[in-house]
Each structure stands twice: as C-alpha cells, then as structure tokens.
Design a protein around this motif. Sequence first.
Motif, PDB file in Angstrom:
ATOM      1  N   ASP A 145       0.881  -1.087   0.161  1.00 37.65           N
ATOM      2  CA  ASP A 145      -0.414   0.006  -0.244  1.00 37.65           C
ATOM      3  C   ASP A 145       1.030   1.293  -0.691  1.00 37.65           C
ATOM      4  OD1 ASP A 145       0.659  -0.496   2.714  1.00 37.65           O
ATOM      5  OD2 ASP A 145      -0.940  -0.639   3.724  1.00 37.65           O
ATOM      6  N   MET A 146       2.337   1.179  -0.551  1.00 31.99           N
ATOM      7  CA  MET A 146       3.341   2.183  -0.542  1.00 31.99           C
ATOM      8  C   MET A 146       3.232   4.019   0.089  1.00 31.99           C
ATOM      9  SD  MET A 146       1.856   1.765  -5.199  1.00 31.99           S
ATOM     10  CE  MET A 146      -0.103   0.996  -3.961  1.00 31.99           C
ATOM     11  N   GLY A 147       3.538   3.213   1.438  1.00 34.39           N
ATOM     12  CA  GLY A 147       3.124   4.240   2.393  1.00 34.39           C
ATOM     13  C   GLY A 147       2.113   4.246   3.626  1.00 34.39           C
ATOM     14  N   GLY A 148       1.242   3.043   3.252  1.00 37.18           N
ATOM     15  CA  GLY A 148       0.235   3.329   3.752  1.00 37.18           C
ATOM     16  C   GLY A 148       0.271   2.776   5.424  1.00 37.18           C
ATOM     17  N   GLY A 160      11.867   8.710  -5.849  1.00 37.80           N
ATOM     18  CA  GLY A 160      11.583   6.999  -4.792  1.00 37.80           C
ATOM     19  C   GLY A 160      12.644   6.508  -4.905  1.00 37.80           C
ATOM     20  N   ALA A 161      14.179   7.581  -5.385  1.00 40.11           N
ATOM     21  CA  ALA A 161      15.290   6.638  -5.295  1.00 40.11           C
ATOM     22  C   ALA A 161      15.812   6.617  -3.995  1.00 40.11           C
ATOM     23  CB  ALA A 161      16.317   7.334  -6.706  1.00 40.11           C
ATOM     24  N   THR A 162      15.109   8.012  -3.404  1.00 39.19           N
ATOM     25  CA  THR A 162      15.105   8.962  -2.471  1.00 39.19           C
ATOM     26  C   THR A 162      14.363   8.037  -1.291  1.00 39.19           C
ATOM     27  OG1 THR A 162      14.255  10.170  -1.640  1.00 39.19           O
ATOM     28  CG2 THR A 162      16.335  10.181  -3.201  1.00 39.19           C
ATOM     29  N   VAL A 163      14.149   6.980  -1.125  1.00 42.30           N
ATOM     30  CA  VAL A 163      13.086   5.783  -0.248  1.00 42.30           C
ATOM     31  C   VAL A 163      12.171   6.629   0.221  1.00 42.30           C
ATOM     32  CG1 VAL A 163      13.005   4.435   2.059  1.00 42.30           C
ATOM     33  CG2 VAL A 163      15.474   4.609   0.510  1.00 42.30           C
ATOM     34  N   ALA A 164      10.911   7.221  -0.394  1.00 42.97           N
ATOM     35  CA  ALA A 164       9.331   7.773  -0.396  1.00 42.97           C
ATOM     36  C   ALA A 164       8.900   6.837  -1.997  1.00 42.97           C
ATOM     37  CB  ALA A 164       9.688   8.533  -1.334  1.00 42.97           C
ATOM     38  N   THR A 165       8.570   5.790  -0.885  1.00 40.34           N
ATOM     39  CA  THR A 165       7.640   4.661  -2.088  1.00 40.34           C
ATOM     40  C   THR A 165       6.119   5.650  -2.457  1.00 40.34           C
ATOM     41  OG1 THR A 165       7.979   3.116  -0.416  1.00 40.34           O
ATOM     42  CG2 THR A 165       6.306   2.551  -1.701  1.00 40.34           C
TER      43      THR A 165
END
Length: 485
Positions: free
Chosen positions: A314-317, A379-384
Amino acid sequence: MKIVAVTNCPAGIAHTYMVAEALERKAVSLGHTIKVETQGASGVENHLTPAEIKAADYVILALGRTISEDDYFRFSGKKVVEIKVSEALKQIETIFDDLDAKATTFGNDQAVKMGKQETPSGSVMSHLMAGVSAALPFVIGGGLLVAIANMLVQFGMPYTDMANGDPSFTWIVESIGYLGFKFMIPIMGAYIASSIGDKPAFAPAFLVTYLANDNTMLGTQSGAGFLGAVVLGLGVGYFVKYFRKVKLGKALQPLLGSMIIPFVTLFVFGILTYYVLGPLMGGMMDGMLHFLNTIPPSMKFGAAFLVGAMLAFDMGGPINKTAWFFCFALLDKGIYDWYAIVGVVALMPPMAAGISTFIAPRLFTKQEKGAAISSIIVGATVATEPAIPYALAAPLPMITANTISGGIAGVLTIMFGVERLAPGIGIFDPLIGLMSPWYWFYLALFIGLALNIFLIITLKSIWAKRKEAKLKDEERLTETTGDSI
C-alpha cells in the motif's frame, strides 16, 4: 481564488511534501493563487503570514496529525476545509470543487475548543509514527557517524577505545554516533506519549522508557527495546490524558500539568517498570531476538517475503508502516538485515512505475508519463508514495506487480546478507557506508526492479486488453439494443 494551506503527516517526510506539491500544481492549473505551509520533519517551511491568511478566501488543512492550538487560532474566522493527508492525493482532481460547501468557518469559540483537544485525533498507528518521526533524526545522525567512523578505519586511521589509553578520533566519532541509537528509543516513547497526552506526558515517558532499556539496572539480559517505547509510550500517554481531566480547584489547577501529573506518572510507571514491565518486556525482547537469530532459513525467507510484500503493498499506507516499524525497531538491538529490506523494497514501486512509462508508453496516460522522472528521482530516495497515482489508475495490475516483486526482493536481500545501519538517502546509501555489501544491495535492487517492471508491463497489458474488450462488448450490446428498438 486566494487559498492558503497546511500539510503534515505522521512521519513528516513524504506525504507532507507530495500533497503540498500536488495542491500547488492543481491550484495553478485552475487559475487560483495558493501558498502551502509544510509542517514536516525539517520543521515548518513556507510559513503563512497573518496577512496571507487574512487575504485568503479559503484555508485547506491536509493533516495526518493534529496541528497546534496556535494554528487553530491563526485560522479563526476563516473558511476552512479539513481533509486527511492520506486522502488528499486521491481527491486532488476534485479537491477545489465547491469549496464553500465543504468549508467550516472557524470561530473563536471553535478555535478554543479544537485547540484544547486533550488527545490528537488519529489511530494508534498515528501516535506510533509521531514517535518514529521524532526518533528518526537520532538514528539517522547516529548511523551516519558510525558509518563515517567505520570508513575512516578502513582507510587506515587508528581505532583505540578509552580502555586502551587516549581514545582515537574514530572511536570518539563512533561513540557519539551510538548515542543516537541509545536515545532513539526513549525519544520514541516520549513522543508517542506526548502525541496522546500532550506535554505533561513527555518527561515521564522518556525517563521510564530509558529505565526499561537499562538492562544493567533492571538485571535483565536485554532492554525492552522498541516494545518498551510502544507499551510505555501508549500507557503513559493515555494515563496522562485522563489524569488531565481531574479538577483540583483554582489554587491547585495550574500545578496539575507542570508538577502533579509528571510526578505521579513518573512514580507510578517508574515502580511498575522496575518491578514488572521492564523485566517482562526485556524477557520478551530476549525471546524475539533469540528467535530471529536462530530462525531456520526457510522460515526466515518466508518472513522476508511477507515483510517485502507488505512494504510494497500500500505504498506508505498502514500495512507498509507496520512492516517498516518492525524493521526499524530492530536497529537499536544491532539487527540490521531486516531494515535492509526497507532500503531495497521502498525504492522499487515508484522507480518501476516511472521506468515502465518509458518502456511501454502506450500503457500510461499523459499525466503519468509527465510524472515519471519525478517518480524515479523521489522513489530513489526511499519515498514509496510517488507510486500511488499509478496504482490508483490501475489498482489490480500495479499493486499485484509491486507486491510480488517486493516479496521476492525481500527474500533476495536476506539471502545476500545485505545490512542497513540507519535511514539514509536510498540508492546512495552504500556510498556513505549505510548499506553493505554494496554489490549485493545493487544486485538485489536490480533484480527486484527488473521483475517489478516486467510484471507491471505484462499485467497492465492484460488488464488494458480486457478493459478494451469489455468496452467493445458494451458498444456492441448498445448497437444491438438500438437496432432492436
């Protein structure tokens, strides 16, 4: 229209800034003027001035955690639209529609009432993430210092601890870094408690959480770790929340928050922690650490698949945050391989979605293709979270692709023995010593990304063909019905 807005989220990292950018972009496209104040991990940025608030037609509050009493007073008399920050991206296309019907006018009485809420609105997870958000700077700063010390030793600098004479520079740097790991747990417990019970809960929660992790004083093999932060943070927080409702009269009431509550809470939970909660949670943590260290490979790979799949689902959920919290909480115990799964899998969904738009552009809309580069970089800096718009457009193929590839990448990360010391800057973590071995990290990421992209293109192609066939069937049915009439 002139609009001002405030965005925040529990961790203060991704949603805060993504929603701010989305609000700005959408408002400008509609011809509105907007200024967005972000209350993130870096503090308040783009602060709204009283003149800007006064001139605004509407105020939008996209919140993942409660704003302060002063914030509510700032917007007294204004038309305010409140929305959960997690819903803002999903509703961005319609968020500016009919603002007058959505808005509530803040009056002085309402501002006082809302500002004096005893407990921040939100779930237990929001309180936990408030603690994690506060602990992140400790573990990030500490992890970087430990990594630097290790790199300096590898470059040939001496390493001498205090027991063997004058301590070397590398030992000093490393020791300062480990202070971050030592205090991240008490800070986490303190901020969980203050998220529930406000300032009077902070000091007691910090002190009893520190006590629960002092295994020398408690006589246990291990401290309570993150389990202590969660249990004591929530316990102290809710204890203080209800304690604050006590009425003592005009003479003693001013002392309630500053003296009586901290004293009584520290006494009660200090005794409970020393005799009961500390040894109990320390024993539970010992058991969990023993299990993780002795788990059979087959079970460990299964658990790694589950953690990787949860992180990507869920990409950050809430499911993502549950898996993230489990991995993050093991850092202070020196277990770094599970957090490495986060360092690999969190990169994949947004990067895979962005790269897929270049490989198979016919499967994506103009807006999705336009956001591709931003999705890859963020995304490459770990934020989904940049993967969310792609998943909303085609939930079944995108979420399935992300979940399967995330689970397999989690297994590869454990299989390759990758470790991650602390949160960092994603794809560049190996360059600053936070992720090792660097070659296994990049191999696990490459395989996971390749699989994710392949599944996105394959599953979305099937999904698009079925959708197209369904539309043709509906058109054919319409034509047949028309001919019959």
